[in-house]
Motif scaffolding. Structure first.
Motif, short mmCIF file in Angstrom:
data_model
loop_
_atom_site.label_atom_id
_atom_site.label_comp_id
_atom_site.label_asym_id
_atom_site.label_seq_id
_atom_site.Cartn_x
_atom_site.Cartn_y
_atom_site.Cartn_z
N THR A 125 0.79 -1.37 0.11
CA THR A 125 0.09 0.26 0.11
C THR A 125 1.29 1.57 0.16
O THR A 125 1.59 1.57 0.90
CB THR A 125 -0.71 0.23 1.27
OG1 THR A 125 -1.89 -0.88 1.19
CG2 THR A 125 -1.98 0.67 1.44
N GLU A 136 -3.65 0.68 -3.39
CA GLU A 136 -3.43 -0.52 -3.32
C GLU A 136 -2.77 -1.29 -4.09
O GLU A 136 -3.43 -1.21 -5.43
CB GLU A 136 -4.42 -1.52 -2.41
CG GLU A 136 -4.23 -2.80 -1.97
CD GLU A 136 -3.47 -2.62 -0.70
OE1 GLU A 136 -2.65 -4.04 -0.55
OE2 GLU A 136 -3.09 -2.55 0.34
N ALA A 161 -5.34 3.54 5.45
CA ALA A 161 -6.58 1.97 6.27
C ALA A 161 -7.67 2.24 5.55
O ALA A 161 -7.43 0.37 5.35
CB ALA A 161 -6.47 2.74 7.11
N ALA A 162 -7.97 3.00 4.44
CA ALA A 162 -9.45 2.58 3.85
C ALA A 162 -8.42 1.78 2.49
O ALA A 162 -9.22 0.94 1.77
CB ALA A 162 -9.82 3.78 3.05
N GLU A 164 -5.45 -0.09 2.87
CA GLU A 164 -4.90 -1.42 3.27
C GLU A 164 -5.82 -2.81 3.23
O GLU A 164 -5.59 -3.52 3.17
CB GLU A 164 -4.36 -0.87 4.67
CG GLU A 164 -2.70 -0.22 4.39
CD GLU A 164 -2.66 -0.35 5.51
OE1 GLU A 164 -3.28 0.24 6.44
OE2 GLU A 164 -1.28 0.13 5.17
N SER A 165 -7.66 -1.69 4.03
CA SER A 165 -8.41 -3.36 3.71
C SER A 165 -8.93 -3.54 2.36
O SER A 165 -9.25 -4.69 2.69
CB SER A 165 -9.41 -2.40 4.15
OG SER A 165 -10.31 -1.21 3.43
N LEU A 166 -8.59 -3.32 1.38
CA LEU A 166 -8.50 -3.81 0.24
C LEU A 166 -7.24 -5.06 0.33
O LEU A 166 -8.10 -5.59 -1.19
CB LEU A 166 -8.31 -3.51 -0.53
CG LEU A 166 -9.57 -1.54 -0.77
CD1 LEU A 166 -9.13 -0.55 -2.11
CD2 LEU A 166 -11.41 -2.13 -0.96
N THR A 167 -6.90 -5.11 0.27
CA THR A 167 -5.59 -6.17 0.30
C THR A 167 -6.32 -7.71 0.43
O THR A 167 -6.01 -8.38 -1.32
CB THR A 167 -4.36 -6.37 1.43
OG1 THR A 167 -4.14 -5.09 1.86
CG2 THR A 167 -3.98 -7.14 0.73
N THR A 168 -7.21 -7.79 1.05
CA THR A 168 -7.11 -9.45 1.11
C THR A 168 -8.81 -9.26 -0.61
O THR A 168 -8.68 -10.56 -0.94
CB THR A 168 -8.47 -9.82 2.19
OG1 THR A 168 -7.51 -9.55 3.38
CG2 THR A 168 -9.44 -10.95 2.14
N THR A 169 -9.74 -8.63 -0.61
CA THR A 169 -10.41 -8.17 -2.11
C THR A 169 -9.88 -8.24 -3.31
O THR A 169 -9.66 -9.24 -4.09
CB THR A 169 -11.53 -7.37 -1.91
OG1 THR A 169 -10.67 -5.72 -1.94
CG2 THR A 169 -12.58 -7.44 -0.66
#
Length: 184
Positions: A125, A136, A161-162, A164-169
């Motif tokens: 990120t 990301e 942080a927003a 980084e929250s997309l990493t898994t998706t």
């Protein structure tokens, strides 16, 4: 006599109808027709993307795609309507590098290793820069001599942080892409 009266009546009607021109009738223009076009119709790397699959795995909906090809690199950018951001970019480049070269020369510093994607993969990120918010990125060395990168660029007001929250998706979406089917 009857013929003269009928003739006079017809002449009066014709004179009345021809004497004044009718005002043009204003007809509103037809409403634009919205067509749901598949991302793949843009060609290039867009042939690997599907708006429904993106939404299913990543949780966001895009509906506009544009492709570009330069040499051995194929790129697809998808966006939502006329909004410049967020955008999702897929780049696939033919390559002859091996895993060791990918790890030494392609994987950015401070990138995290990703398991189960291609021969070797990373995610990172980046911080907001200029007109872009945090980005990301998932990159991998795919089978068949393909180097692929999937990037999600956020609007400038988004926080890290927003992104980084997309990493898994993004990793889940990347695992759905079959880069071997992309032919020059």
């Amino acid at each position: 006599m009857r013929g003269r009266i009928v003739g006079a009546g017809v002449a009066a009607l014709l004179a009345a109808g021809c004497g004044a021109e009718a005002e043009p009738v204003a007809v509103p223009p037809p409403a634009p027709v919205a067509a749901d076009v598949a991302a793949a119709s843009s060609g290039g790397a867009c042939r690997l993307l599907d708006f429904d699959v993106i939404e299913q795995h990543a949780g966001f909906r895009f509906d506009v795609a544009a492709a570009s090809e330069t040499g051995d690199s194929h790129t697809c950018v998808v966006r939502a309507g006329r909004a410049a951001l967020p955008e999702l970019t897929l780049t696939v480049t033919e390559t002859s590098i091996d895993v060791a070269t990918f790890t030494a020369d392609v994987v950015p510093e401070k990138a995290a290793k990703v398991s189960g994607l291609g021969q070797r993969a990373y995610q990172r990120t980046t911080s907001a820069k200029g007109a872009l918010g945090p980005v990301e990125e998932v990159g991998w060395l795919a089978a068949g001599g393909r180097l692929a990168t999937l990037r999600y660029a956020t609007p400038p007001d988004a926080d890290k942080a927003a992104a980084e929250s997309l990493t898994t998706t993004l990793i889940a979406l990347a695992k759905q892409l079959d880069t071997a089917t992309l032919h020059p």
